[in-house]
Design a protein around this motif. Structure first.
Motif, short mmCIF file in Angstrom:
data_model
loop_
_atom_site.label_atom_id
_atom_site.label_comp_id
_atom_site.label_asym_id
_atom_site.label_seq_id
_atom_site.Cartn_x
_atom_site.Cartn_y
_atom_site.Cartn_z
N LEU A 1 0.86 -1.18 0.00
CA LEU A 1 0.00 0.00 0.00
C LEU A 1 0.89 1.23 0.00
CD1 LEU A 1 -3.09 0.48 0.18
CD2 LEU A 1 -2.77 0.84 2.62
N ALA A 2 0.84 1.99 -1.10
CA ALA A 2 1.72 3.16 -1.23
C ALA A 2 1.02 4.23 -2.03
CB ALA A 2 3.02 2.77 -1.92
N PRO A 3 1.23 5.50 -1.69
CA PRO A 3 0.68 6.58 -2.51
C PRO A 3 1.27 6.54 -3.91
CG PRO A 3 1.47 7.40 -0.39
CD PRO A 3 1.99 6.01 -0.53
N ALA A 4 0.51 7.07 -4.87
CA ALA A 4 1.01 7.14 -6.24
C ALA A 4 2.36 7.84 -6.28
CB ALA A 4 0.01 7.89 -7.11
N GLY A 5 3.33 7.21 -6.95
CA GLY A 5 4.68 7.75 -7.04
C GLY A 5 5.64 7.20 -6.02
N SER A 6 5.11 6.52 -4.98
CA SER A 6 5.97 5.98 -3.92
C SER A 6 6.01 4.46 -3.93
CB SER A 6 5.47 6.46 -2.55
OG SER A 6 5.52 7.86 -2.46
N GLU A 7 5.51 3.84 -4.99
CA GLU A 7 5.39 2.39 -5.01
C GLU A 7 6.75 1.68 -4.92
OE1 GLU A 7 1.98 4.17 -7.45
OE2 GLU A 7 4.18 4.42 -7.37
N ARG A 8 7.73 2.16 -5.67
CA ARG A 8 9.02 1.46 -5.69
C ARG A 8 9.76 1.53 -4.36
NH1 ARG A 8 11.03 -0.73 -10.17
NH2 ARG A 8 9.81 -0.45 -12.08
N PRO A 9 9.88 2.70 -3.74
CA PRO A 9 10.58 2.71 -2.44
C PRO A 9 9.87 1.90 -1.37
CG PRO A 9 9.73 4.90 -3.00
CD PRO A 9 9.62 4.07 -4.22
N VAL A 10 8.54 1.88 -1.39
CA VAL A 10 7.81 1.06 -0.41
C VAL A 10 8.05 -0.41 -0.70
CG1 VAL A 10 5.50 0.38 0.38
CG2 VAL A 10 6.07 2.81 0.13
N ALA A 11 7.98 -0.81 -1.96
CA ALA A 11 8.24 -2.20 -2.31
C ALA A 11 9.67 -2.59 -1.96
CB ALA A 11 7.98 -2.42 -3.80
N LEU A 12 10.62 -1.68 -2.13
CA LEU A 12 12.01 -1.99 -1.81
C LEU A 12 12.19 -2.19 -0.31
CD1 LEU A 12 14.93 -2.33 -2.69
CD2 LEU A 12 15.19 0.16 -2.59
N SER A 13 11.58 -1.34 0.50
CA SER A 13 11.67 -1.53 1.96
C SER A 13 11.06 -2.86 2.37
CB SER A 13 10.95 -0.37 2.67
OG SER A 13 11.65 0.83 2.52
N PHE A 14 9.94 -3.21 1.75
CA PHE A 14 9.31 -4.51 2.04
C PHE A 14 10.23 -5.65 1.61
CE2 PHE A 14 6.04 -7.73 0.41
CZ PHE A 14 5.89 -8.33 1.65
#
Length: 330
Positions: free
Chosen positions: A92-105
């Motif tokens: 679950l990430a705001p538009a534009g933040s998908e990659r950094p959130v996925a990377l942290s996960f």
């Protein structure tokens, strides 16, 4: 609480109490590039209550920039939370933040998981690209493939424009089938009111019981309880839509759908199979589309998982959902 230090100033991915995320979660869900009812906290609270696996909630940063509803199986496998009855999974990430959130996960998975199984993730998000690359670089054996199609269609400004947008054959057949049902008696479509909801739900389950094959087997006692729990939680939020087709005053079809962020998503349906010759299934969808366009505020009709032919007869095109399985090498 398990912490993952990335060695940078990036916020860590941490295990969190979902209650502590109650204020942030709905806003992040609504700010996704393509919001999904299946990633809202209300849906996941119900789905996780019916999921036998241990719930695990992760967040990126103290004031979270991303949230992951996950689960841990008895063998330690990490999955997205919500189980098989949740049609779409993702971080679950705001538009534009998908990659950094996925990377942290993904970095959290490297540190905390021996086996990962992520299912029903849309191919138009970067999550599995990032997870596959990160786990592969860390020595995991990674397999990834398309899993199932989830057809959907855009809703134009009026119903006639929708019909005209179909192919010549599909347009002719849809009009013919709608006329056939309308000519069989006093036929009408409505979205059930709140007052009608208990009786319409009872009719929905009764029609399932009259079905044959997999459809009849699907609506077990456990799944009926799940559907009722979903209805109880989503109806007060205005997110449940029960589309009802009646013929001569008898409800002969019920569509169990969700309204969220401009999308009407068809989750399940039950029909009187004694009226199969009237093409009641596809006509029900056409009427639901017409009602959604007339109501306004909807831009998409989502037919969710499965590649049944009627979905393409309505002009839907595929959004593929993918599956990733990764195992740490000994």
């Amino acid at each position: 609480m398990t912490l993952l230090s990335t060695g940078t100033s990036e916020p860590a991915c941490t295990e969190r109490d979902p209650l502590a995320l109650a204020a942030a979660w709905p806003a992040i869900a609504a700010s996704r590039k393509r919001p999904s009812v299946f990633l809202t906290p209300e849906w996941l609270a119900v789905a996780r209550a019916h999921d036998p696996h241990e719930s695990l909630t992760l967040a990126i940063g103290e004031a979270p920039t991303g949230i992951i509803a996950a689960s841990r199986a008895a063998d330690g496998t990490i999955r997205f939370g919500g189980g098989d009855l949740t049609d779409e999974h993702d971080v679950l990430a705001p538009a534009g933040s998908e990659r950094p959130v996925a990377l942290s996960f993904a970095r959290w998975l490297v540190a905390n998981a021996g086996r990962v199984e992520l299912e029903f993730v849309p191919e138009d998000v970067p999550t599995l690209d990032v997870v596959a690359a990160t786990l592969g670089a860390a020595g995991f054996a990674v397999e990834r493939a398309r899993q199932v199609a989830a057809p959907r269609l855009p809703l134009p400004a009026d119903f006639e424009a929708f019909v005209q947008g179909l192919g010549k054959k599909e347009r002719h057949e849809l009009r013919r089938k709608m006329r056939r049902l309308e000519g069989a008696g006093a036929a009408r479509f409505r979205f059930a009111s709140d007052a009608e909801r208990p009786a319409v739900l009872d009719r929905f389950f009764a029609l399932h019981c009259l079905s044959r094959g997999n459809k009849a087997d699907f609506m077990s006692g456990a799944n009926e309880r799940f559907f009722r729990d979903v209805a109880d939680v989503l109806a007060p939020l205005g997110r449940l839509r029960l589309g009802v087709v009646s013929l001569d005053g008898v409800d002969v079809a019920v569509l169990f759908a969700f309204a969220y962020a401009g999308t009407l998503a068809l989750y399940n349906a039950a029909y009187d199979h004694g009226l199969a010759s009237l093409s009641i299934g596809i006509a029900s969808h056409a009427w639901a589309i017409r009602a959604a366009i007339a109501e306004g505020g909807f831009h998409t009709y989502d037919l969710l998982r499965g590649h049944e032919p009627y979905k393409y007869d309505l002009g839907a095109t595929d959004l593929w959902l993918e599956r990733l399985v990764a195992t740490a090498r000994a």
